[in-house]
Design an enzyme around this catalytic site. Structure first.
Site, PDB file in Angstrom:
ATOM      1  N   LYS A  79       0.986  -0.622   0.178  1.00  0.00           N
ATOM      2  CA  LYS A  79      -0.269   0.050  -0.058  1.00  0.00           C
ATOM      3  C   LYS A  79       0.650   1.157  -0.132  1.00  0.00           C
ATOM      4  O   LYS A  79       2.098   1.097   0.555  1.00  0.00           O
ATOM      5  CB  LYS A  79      -0.470  -0.120   0.899  1.00  0.00           C
ATOM      6  CG  LYS A  79      -2.119   1.410   1.526  1.00  0.00           C
ATOM      7  CD  LYS A  79      -2.849   1.549   2.562  1.00  0.00           C
ATOM      8  CE  LYS A  79      -3.877   2.039   2.634  1.00  0.00           C
ATOM      9  NZ  LYS A  79      -4.576   1.900   3.838  1.00  0.00           N
ATOM     10  N   SER A 154      -9.896   2.365   2.800  1.00  0.00           N
ATOM     11  CA  SER A 154      -9.343   2.857   1.953  1.00  0.00           C
ATOM     12  C   SER A 154      -8.097   1.524   1.309  1.00  0.00           C
ATOM     13  O   SER A 154      -7.256   2.344   0.382  1.00  0.00           O
ATOM     14  CB  SER A 154      -8.245   3.755   2.872  1.00  0.00           C
ATOM     15  OG  SER A 154      -7.205   3.334   3.619  1.00  0.00           O
ATOM     16  N   SER A 178     -10.017  -0.558   6.783  1.00  0.00           N
ATOM     17  CA  SER A 178      -9.700   0.039   5.777  1.00  0.00           C
ATOM     18  C   SER A 178      -9.042  -1.654   5.077  1.00  0.00           C
ATOM     19  O   SER A 178      -8.465  -1.275   3.771  1.00  0.00           O
ATOM     20  CB  SER A 178      -8.361   0.847   5.419  1.00  0.00           C
ATOM     21  OG  SER A 178      -9.200   2.252   5.067  1.00  0.00           O
TER      22      SER A 178
HETATM   23  N1  GLN Z   1     -13.246   4.402   6.176  1.00  0.00           N
HETATM   24  C1  GLN Z   1     -12.695   4.907   7.595  1.00  0.00           C
HETATM   25  C2  GLN Z   1     -12.056   5.915   7.205  1.00  0.00           C
HETATM   26  O1  GLN Z   1     -12.763   6.776   6.242  1.00  0.00           O
HETATM   27  C3  GLN Z   1     -11.587   3.736   7.646  1.00  0.00           C
HETATM   28  C4  GLN Z   1     -10.164   4.218   6.630  1.00  0.00           C
HETATM   29  C5  GLN Z   1      -9.025   3.504   7.562  1.00  0.00           C
HETATM   30  O2  GLN Z   1      -9.033   2.729   8.057  1.00  0.00           O
HETATM   31  N2  GLN Z   1      -7.809   3.837   7.337  1.00  0.00           N
HETATM   32  O3  GLN Z   1     -11.622   7.047   8.259  1.00  0.00           O
END
Ligand code: GLN
Length: 487
Positions: A79, A154, A178
């Site tokens: 990532k 994400s 995410s």
């Molecule tokens: N979807 C969540 C957010 O927007 C979690 C994102 C994540 O786990 N990095 O913060």
């Protein structure tokens, strides 16, 4: 050898060691698949083909000399928020579009030391803020099961890459879901370890008390192998915990007879789409047939996870992202008039809309007049959620429920309404607030789109969570389905 991508990581590592194919051959095959998919899926931000082939040659030499590590010659994708020495680490943001890290994140260094070869850096929501991979400066990632749909976020690039077999495994991070949410939406296996299990050194910070690195793979066995190599204490991360790392692979074959599974009552709510629920209930029946004992468990504070998260995470992000000031690294505006102008325009130009929204919310909840009402209260409720989980684990071994309320949604469907987007993480955020290990495994399809089953365990019970996931995968084949265009 055009079917190498159909093998699991464990099979690939064994095949390399037996010299049935070379690492160069393997890396080349994946690079070709990545190139061919980019225009459609956009799963990668950077592709490191040249260095990957060079490393593959060295890996082949090591394999020939019998000097191989557990992952020697095996390709992997990272990532794009794990710092990689000499390779751009963008974090999906214009702010870091020109940032080349001078060092490797601990996770990257450990996987390199185990012999893994980096194919490239995967696309992601900007600074990991998002649930659909639509906030990336580099454009959205498309779901390989249906390219009109989001892959989740994400870590959408990592999940799409594994689902389309562009890489056998990928690293990812999970602050509020995410890893698990995109795993569910792309039909792959993902595990977020206990907070402190995997070093955060060299991971671009979003919300430091929640961020945790983990793995996306096709099987729990592959995830176990990679997690074993990346976990462990790191003195460079003050929140890293010095607890020995068990051999997650050796621990996979545990019998499930008598396993006490708690069904998260609050997750089977009215927001859970009916056919998704059906898949989850069928998966639970598989567990019952394997000897698990199911009971319903209520965590009364859990429905407060989303509001608590959207105070705590923005607060931490507003502090973490203060470092991007146009001075030290990252984007700098052209011809600043003075220092204020430099800050304002560098940040104004470098950050996208969602990141700005979070910084503003975070700054607000931390400001003098509102700190007690929002931030402090959120921290208190976080403790209640944590206590709910601890209480639950006094009577059950693992908790299960859906990973997401629905399968993948259409690209663009939720971008105009941030709160609807935030509700996607309603089932995943609790584990982050409590710092617990949690996995998502494929357990069915709704109209051709994958559904994920979530497994949450007590702190440092990754071995158990992985074994529970593995038992299901021994009995079912959802995890081995490949999207038609990538079979
Ligand atoms: N979807 C969540 C957010 O927007 C979690 C994102 C994540 O786990 N990095 O913060």
């Amino acid at each position: 050898m055009t079917d190498l991508h159909r093998k699991t990581l464990v099979e690939l590592a064994a095949g390399l060691r037996a010299r049935r194919f070379s690492s160069v051959e393997l890396v080349r095959a994946y690079l070709e698949r990545i190139e061919a998919s980019q225009a459609t899926l956009n799963a990668f931000i950077s592709i490191t083909g040249e260095s990957a082939l060079r490393d593959a040659q060295a890996a082949d030499a090591a394999l020939a000399a019998g000097a191989a590590g557990p992952l020697t010659g095996v390709p992997i994708a990272h990532k794009d928020l794990f710092c990689t020495q000499g390779v751009r680490t963008s974090c999906g943001s214009r702010m870091l579009d020109n940032f080349v890290s001078p060092y490797d994140a601990t996770v990257v260094a450990k996987l390199k030391a185990a012999g893994a070869i980096t194919l490239g850096k995967t696309n992601m929501d900007e600074f990991a803020m998002g649930s659909s991979n639509e906030t990336s400066y580099y454009g959205p990632v498309r779901n390989p099961w249906n390219t009109g749909m989001v892959p989740g976020g994400s870590s959408g690039g990592s999940a799409a890459a594994v689902a389309a077999r562009l890489a056998p495994v990928a690293t990812a991070t999970d602050t509020g879901g995410s890893i698990r949410q995109p795993a569910a939406l792309c039909g792959v296996t993902g595990i977020k370890p206990t907070y402190g299990r995997v070093s955060r050194y060299g991971m671009v910070a979003f919300a430091s008390s929640l961020d945790q690195g983990g793995v996306l793979a096709t099987t729990a066995m592959d995830a176990a192998l990679v997690l074993r190599e990346m976990a462990g204490f790191d003195s460079n991360d003050s929140t890293s915990v010095d607890v020995p790392v068990p051999d997650y692979v050796a621990g996979l074959e545990q019998p499930l007879a008598g396993l006490k599974v708690g069904l998260l009552k609050e997750f089977f709510d009215k927001g859970l789409e009916r056919r998704t629920e059906k898949c989850i209930r069928e998966a639970l029946r598989v567990y019952e047939s394997l000897g698990a004992v199911l009971s319903e468990v209520s965590l009364p504070s859990l429905p407060l996870s989303v509001p608590v998260y959207y105070v705590v995470a923005p607060a931490e992000c507003s502090s973490n992202l203060a470092r991007f000031d146009g001075v030290r690294f990252g984007h700098r505006c052209a011809n600043p008039r003075d220092l204020q102008d430099l800050y304002r325009r560098s940040r104004g130009e470098g950050f996208g809309a969602e990141v700005k929204r979070r910084i503003m919310t975070g700054t607000y909840v931390l400001s003098a007049g509102y700190f007690d009402a929002y931030y402090l209260k959120a921290q208190r409720v976080r403790q209640l959620i944590n206590a709910d989980f601890i209480r639950a684990f006094q009577s059950v071994d693992v908790l299960m429920g859906p990973t997401t309320p629905t399968p993948a949604f259409a690209i663009g469907a939720k971008t105009s309404d941030p709160v609807t987007m935030y509700l996607n993480d309603i089932y995943t955020i609790g584990a982050n607030l409590a710092g617990l290990p949690a996995a998502s495994i494929p357990c069915g399809f709704v109209e051709g789109l994958p559904v994920g089953l979530q497994i949450v365990g007590p702190h440092f019970s990754e071995a158990r969570v992985l074994a529970v996931a593995h038992a299901f995968q021994r009995d079912t084949d959802w995890h081995s389905r490949v999207p038609r265009d990538y079979a």
